[in-house]
Design a protein around this motif. Sequence first.
Motif, PDB file in Angstrom:
ATOM      1  N   VAL A  46       0.845  -1.201   0.000  1.00 29.54           N
ATOM      2  CA  VAL A  46       0.000   0.000   0.000  1.00 29.54           C
ATOM      3  C   VAL A  46       0.876   1.245   0.000  1.00 29.54           C
ATOM      4  N   VAL A  47       0.568   2.157  -0.927  1.00 29.15           N
ATOM      5  CA  VAL A  47       1.231   3.470  -0.956  1.00 29.15           C
ATOM      6  C   VAL A  47       0.129   4.502  -0.756  1.00 29.15           C
ATOM      7  N   ASP A  48       0.137   5.207   0.363  1.00 27.01           N
ATOM      8  CA  ASP A  48      -0.957   6.131   0.681  1.00 27.01           C
ATOM      9  C   ASP A  48      -0.469   7.066   1.782  1.00 27.01           C
ATOM     10  N   PRO A  49      -0.855   8.338   1.738  1.00 27.48           N
ATOM     11  CA  PRO A  49      -0.441   9.222   2.834  1.00 27.48           C
ATOM     12  C   PRO A  49      -1.060   8.797   4.168  1.00 27.48           C
ATOM     13  N   LEU A  50      -2.257   8.198   4.139  1.00 29.08           N
ATOM     14  CA  LEU A  50      -2.989   7.894   5.374  1.00 29.08           C
ATOM     15  C   LEU A  50      -2.826   6.443   5.800  1.00 29.08           C
ATOM     16  N   MET A  51      -3.028   6.196   7.084  1.00 35.11           N
ATOM     17  CA  MET A  51      -3.023   4.815   7.591  1.00 35.11           C
ATOM     18  C   MET A  51      -4.452   4.274   7.427  1.00 35.11           C
ATOM     19  N   THR A  52      -4.719   3.702   6.276  1.00 35.85           N
ATOM     20  CA  THR A  52      -6.066   3.232   5.956  1.00 35.85           C
ATOM     21  C   THR A  52      -6.271   1.803   6.464  1.00 35.85           C
ATOM     22  N   ALA A  53      -7.518   1.309   6.334  1.00 33.68           N
ATOM     23  CA  ALA A  53      -7.795  -0.093   6.682  1.00 33.68           C
ATOM     24  C   ALA A  53      -6.962  -1.010   5.792  1.00 33.68           C
TER      25      ALA A  53
ATOM     26  N   MET B  78       3.886   2.115   2.542  1.00 27.19           N
ATOM     27  CA  MET B  78       4.784   3.262   2.369  1.00 27.19           C
ATOM     28  C   MET B  78       3.950   4.545   2.333  1.00 27.19           C
ATOM     29  N   PRO B  79       4.190   5.472   3.280  1.00 25.49           N
ATOM     30  CA  PRO B  79       3.427   6.732   3.273  1.00 25.49           C
ATOM     31  C   PRO B  79       3.937   7.657   2.164  1.00 25.49           C
ATOM     32  N   ALA B  80       3.022   8.406   1.562  1.00 28.08           N
ATOM     33  CA  ALA B  80       3.413   9.324   0.477  1.00 28.08           C
ATOM     34  C   ALA B  80       3.015  10.745   0.848  1.00 28.08           C
ATOM     35  N   ALA B  81       3.533  11.706   0.081  1.00 30.39           N
ATOM     36  CA  ALA B  81       3.162  13.114   0.292  1.00 30.39           C
ATOM     37  C   ALA B  81       1.749  13.351  -0.234  1.00 30.39           C
ATOM     38  N   PHE B  82       1.038  14.319   0.365  1.00 30.97           N
ATOM     39  CA  PHE B  82      -0.320  14.662  -0.094  1.00 30.97           C
ATOM     40  C   PHE B  82      -0.243  15.497  -1.381  1.00 30.97           C
ATOM     41  N   VAL B  83      -0.911  15.010  -2.427  1.00 32.58           N
ATOM     42  CA  VAL B  83      -0.955  15.769  -3.692  1.00 32.58           C
ATOM     43  C   VAL B  83      -1.799  17.033  -3.471  1.00 32.58           C
ATOM     44  N   GLY B  84      -1.278  18.158  -3.933  1.00 30.34           N
ATOM     45  CA  GLY B  84      -1.999  19.421  -3.795  1.00 30.34           C
ATOM     46  C   GLY B  84      -1.724  20.127  -2.480  1.00 30.34           C
ATOM     47  N   VAL B  85      -0.938  19.502  -1.603  1.00 35.35           N
ATOM     48  CA  VAL B  85      -0.545  20.140  -0.338  1.00 35.35           C
ATOM     49  C   VAL B  85       0.978  20.064  -0.192  1.00 35.35           C
ATOM     50  N   GLU B  86       1.519  18.838  -0.308  1.00 38.58           N
ATOM     51  CA  GLU B  86       2.966  18.649  -0.120  1.00 38.58           C
ATOM     52  C   GLU B  86       3.697  18.356  -1.420  1.00 38.58           C
ATOM     53  N   THR B  87       2.952  18.137  -2.474  1.00 33.87           N
ATOM     54  CA  THR B  87       3.566  17.908  -3.785  1.00 33.87           C
ATOM     55  C   THR B  87       2.598  18.363  -4.863  1.00 33.87           C
TER      56      THR B  87
ATOM     57  N   GLU C 180       6.431  21.841   2.505  1.00 34.92           N
ATOM     58  CA  GLU C 180       7.358  20.711   2.328  1.00 34.92           C
ATOM     59  C   GLU C 180       6.847  19.506   3.114  1.00 34.92           C
ATOM     60  N   PRO C 181       6.917  18.314   2.558  1.00 35.80           N
ATOM     61  CA  PRO C 181       6.557  17.134   3.354  1.00 35.80           C
ATOM     62  C   PRO C 181       7.633  16.872   4.407  1.00 35.80           C
ATOM     63  N   PRO C 182       7.332  16.084   5.451  1.00 30.38           N
ATOM     64  CA  PRO C 182       8.365  15.744   6.434  1.00 30.38           C
ATOM     65  C   PRO C 182       9.518  15.000   5.759  1.00 30.38           C
TER      66      PRO C 182
END
Length: 432
Positions: free
Chosen positions: A363-370, A379-388, A407-409
Amino acid sequence: MPAIRGVVCTFCGCTCDDLEVSVEGNQVKAVKYACAIGMEKMSKCVEERDPRILVRSNGQLREAGLEEALDRAAEILANSKYPLLYGWSNTSCEAIKVGIELAEELGGVIDNTSCVCHGPGIEAAQEVGIVEGTLGQARHRADLIVYWGCNPLQAHMRHLARYTVMSSGLFRAGRKDRKLVVVDVRKTSTAKLANMFLQVKPGMDYELIQAIRMAIQDEEIEADEVAGVPVEQIEELADLMVSCEFGFLFFGLGLTQPSAKNENIAAAISLIQDLNLKTKWLLLPMRGHHNVTGANKVTLWETGYPFAVDFSHGYPRYNPGETSSVDLLTRREVDAALIVASDPVAHMPAQTAKAFTEIPMVVVDPLMTASALLADVRMPAAFVGVETEGTIYRMDGVPLRAKKLVEPPEGILPDKVILARLLERVRKLRRR
Ligand code: SF4
């Protein structure tokens, strides 16, 4: 620091591009002009992110570095015979393009969330054509708006104010110049604002559309009511539709998801085609996620098909029902999954979602989903439209550039970069 203007909201398919965002110390401090949902997304999403990279070993998720996670993910996918690459509606077109390359390399299936939302509308358009328009046309020209099977006041909160009934365009001054009709199974908040509300019996939209088509042709309907709607009201609506100058029909999942599915949309398109013999009409689906339209567009221009694309024969094939993700999972045909920017475990039917527990999953997603909690690699990703930044498509197919605001962390990368690194590793493993 001056506010950043012309920011695109990356939440719903309206993708409002008039936001003003103030940033201080690498934090979003204020968001102007967004609705409540957009405001929450643009100002708070980064607080909800779990930055941990996780890899499953001995049945437990443990923290890992990005290189280890990428190696494990590449191994899972390269060892798979028929993987599913699913999601894509909450990320940029650039990331989707890399995903398609990866699907082709793996000989797998790439599918997006339209499989479980507006896919039937896409299939209907392939059957009978489509008479689509842009939200700009609705804003500037439409004097009659029909919302069918959707409740924009709750799901697309600025749709009425920015693009339709309440908006003021070049040729329409606002609410007084426009009429609103709502067709739904219940009296929704949008229906309470309507000039006319038709309460259709659940699952009988197809019958109602055909009755309206008959009324438009001045054919006699030999019944007192159709689909729970009195014939006088059907005839009244037909008169309204024929006598307007510029009509626009917006439809939601209430029309695409009942059992008739694509036949409902094919009938709605035929209704619009009939109306265009008498006056001007257009229609559009109310797309949900901010770039689900982009997921269809990129998949279409790269493979020739908009979703459910199978590369297992070495070339793209498309046969919804056979190559669509829900069907593949229900039949337990795929043996690994890559989920990007989506949460199918939470949103697919339970028996279908259970399939994800039986196969290895990345899973590649900014959030910790189900889905992320069940994954073998997360793998967490940057938020599109906020951090990228990235390209996204509004629900009417207008491309927009989502901006980077902060900037993302450290260590959090855009998903297009994570996917490109994954592709590189998969290629190396498969060419050994
Ligand atoms: S309507 Fe949708 S795109 Fe517009 S601000 Fe609200 S959530 Fe964002």
